[in-house]
Motif scaffolding. Sequence first.
Motif, PDB file in Angstrom:
ATOM      1  N   PRO A 118       0.815  -1.221   0.000  1.00  0.00           N
ATOM      2  CA  PRO A 118       0.000   0.000   0.000  1.00  0.00           C
ATOM      3  C   PRO A 118       0.843   1.263   0.000  1.00  0.00           C
ATOM      4  CG  PRO A 118       0.166  -0.792   2.233  1.00  0.00           C
ATOM      5  CD  PRO A 118       0.970  -1.744   1.365  1.00  0.00           C
ATOM      6  N   GLU A 119       2.157   1.138  -0.272  1.00  0.00           N
ATOM      7  CA  GLU A 119       3.047   2.298  -0.254  1.00  0.00           C
ATOM      8  C   GLU A 119       2.879   3.138  -1.525  1.00  0.00           C
ATOM      9  OE1 GLU A 119       4.939   2.913   2.420  1.00  0.00           O
ATOM     10  OE2 GLU A 119       4.058   1.103   3.292  1.00  0.00           O
ATOM     11  N   PHE A 120       3.424   4.339  -1.475  1.00  0.00           N
ATOM     12  CA  PHE A 120       3.433   5.221  -2.633  1.00  0.00           C
ATOM     13  C   PHE A 120       4.676   4.967  -3.461  1.00  0.00           C
ATOM     14  CE2 PHE A 120       0.630   7.629   0.142  1.00  0.00           C
ATOM     15  CZ  PHE A 120      -0.331   8.076  -0.738  1.00  0.00           C
ATOM     16  N   ARG A 151       6.671  16.274 -14.955  1.00  0.00           N
ATOM     17  CA  ARG A 151       6.534  16.494 -13.516  1.00  0.00           C
ATOM     18  C   ARG A 151       6.403  15.144 -12.829  1.00  0.00           C
ATOM     19  NH1 ARG A 151       1.649  20.546 -12.948  1.00  0.00           N
ATOM     20  NH2 ARG A 151       2.444  20.736 -10.842  1.00  0.00           N
ATOM     21  N   SER A 152       7.050  15.007 -11.675  1.00  0.00           N
ATOM     22  CA  SER A 152       6.922  13.748 -10.955  1.00  0.00           C
ATOM     23  C   SER A 152       6.095  13.966  -9.701  1.00  0.00           C
ATOM     24  CB  SER A 152       8.299  13.190 -10.599  1.00  0.00           C
ATOM     25  OG  SER A 152       8.931  14.032  -9.673  1.00  0.00           O
ATOM     26  N   GLY A 153       5.472  12.914  -9.260  1.00  0.00           N
ATOM     27  CA  GLY A 153       4.664  12.994  -8.053  1.00  0.00           C
ATOM     28  C   GLY A 153       4.420  11.610  -7.500  1.00  0.00           C
ATOM     29  N   GLU A 154       3.911  11.564  -6.267  1.00  0.00           N
ATOM     30  CA  GLU A 154       3.648  10.283  -5.627  1.00  0.00           C
ATOM     31  C   GLU A 154       2.328   9.716  -6.116  1.00  0.00           C
ATOM     32  OE1 GLU A 154       5.975  10.585  -1.439  1.00  0.00           O
ATOM     33  OE2 GLU A 154       3.839  11.037  -1.442  1.00  0.00           O
ATOM     34  N   ARG A 155       2.335   8.418  -6.356  1.00  0.00           N
ATOM     35  CA  ARG A 155       1.134   7.736  -6.796  1.00  0.00           C
ATOM     36  C   ARG A 155       1.012   6.423  -6.032  1.00  0.00           C
ATOM     37  NH1 ARG A 155       1.122  12.060  -8.623  1.00  0.00           N
ATOM     38  NH2 ARG A 155       0.870  12.720 -10.760  1.00  0.00           N
ATOM     39  N   ARG A 156      -0.203   5.965  -5.898  1.00  0.00           N
ATOM     40  CA  ARG A 156      -0.458   4.681  -5.249  1.00  0.00           C
ATOM     41  C   ARG A 156      -1.265   3.829  -6.221  1.00  0.00           C
ATOM     42  NH1 ARG A 156      -2.660   4.167   0.764  1.00  0.00           N
ATOM     43  NH2 ARG A 156      -1.746   6.208   0.730  1.00  0.00           N
ATOM     44  N   ARG A 157      -0.947   2.527  -6.275  1.00  0.00           N
ATOM     45  CA  ARG A 157      -1.683   1.611  -7.146  1.00  0.00           C
ATOM     46  C   ARG A 157      -2.046   0.369  -6.355  1.00  0.00           C
ATOM     47  NH1 ARG A 157      -2.698   1.954 -12.381  1.00  0.00           N
ATOM     48  NH2 ARG A 157      -2.651  -0.289 -12.425  1.00  0.00           N
TER      49      ARG A 157
END
Length: 130
Positions: free
Chosen positions: A100-102, A110-116
């Motif tokens: 469940p981590e990002f 642009r980069s960013g945090e995502r969760r899948r």
Amino acid sequence: MFELTPALWIIAGLVLAVLEMIVPGLVIIWFGIAGVVTGILAFFVHNQYIQFGVFVVLSGLMVVFSQRIAGKITHPEPELVGANRWVGVGGRVIADITPPEFGRVRVRGRSGERRRSVSWRPGHGARSRR
């Protein structure tokens, strides 16, 4: 040679007008109107080449001018805000995404945090969706 009678022009125009109700797009109706007008003209002008020329010119003019008028009447879609502007946009995974981590994804530079809900490794292509 096949004779283009006024009744044939009018019937063809009406069929095209009815077809516009089935097929969306607001294009076929102009051919239908041109067919009906040409049918009315055919009562007075019996030369088939002139009839066909009037049909082509009328329908062409109506299609071109209707597109211009529609462009002025309709408004552009509002620009999407927040997370909605990223729906359907492709990106690249640059850091592991392990539930469940990002993880990190680069989208449009642009980069960013995502969760899948599934694991993804760097280098995989990603497409965002709702």
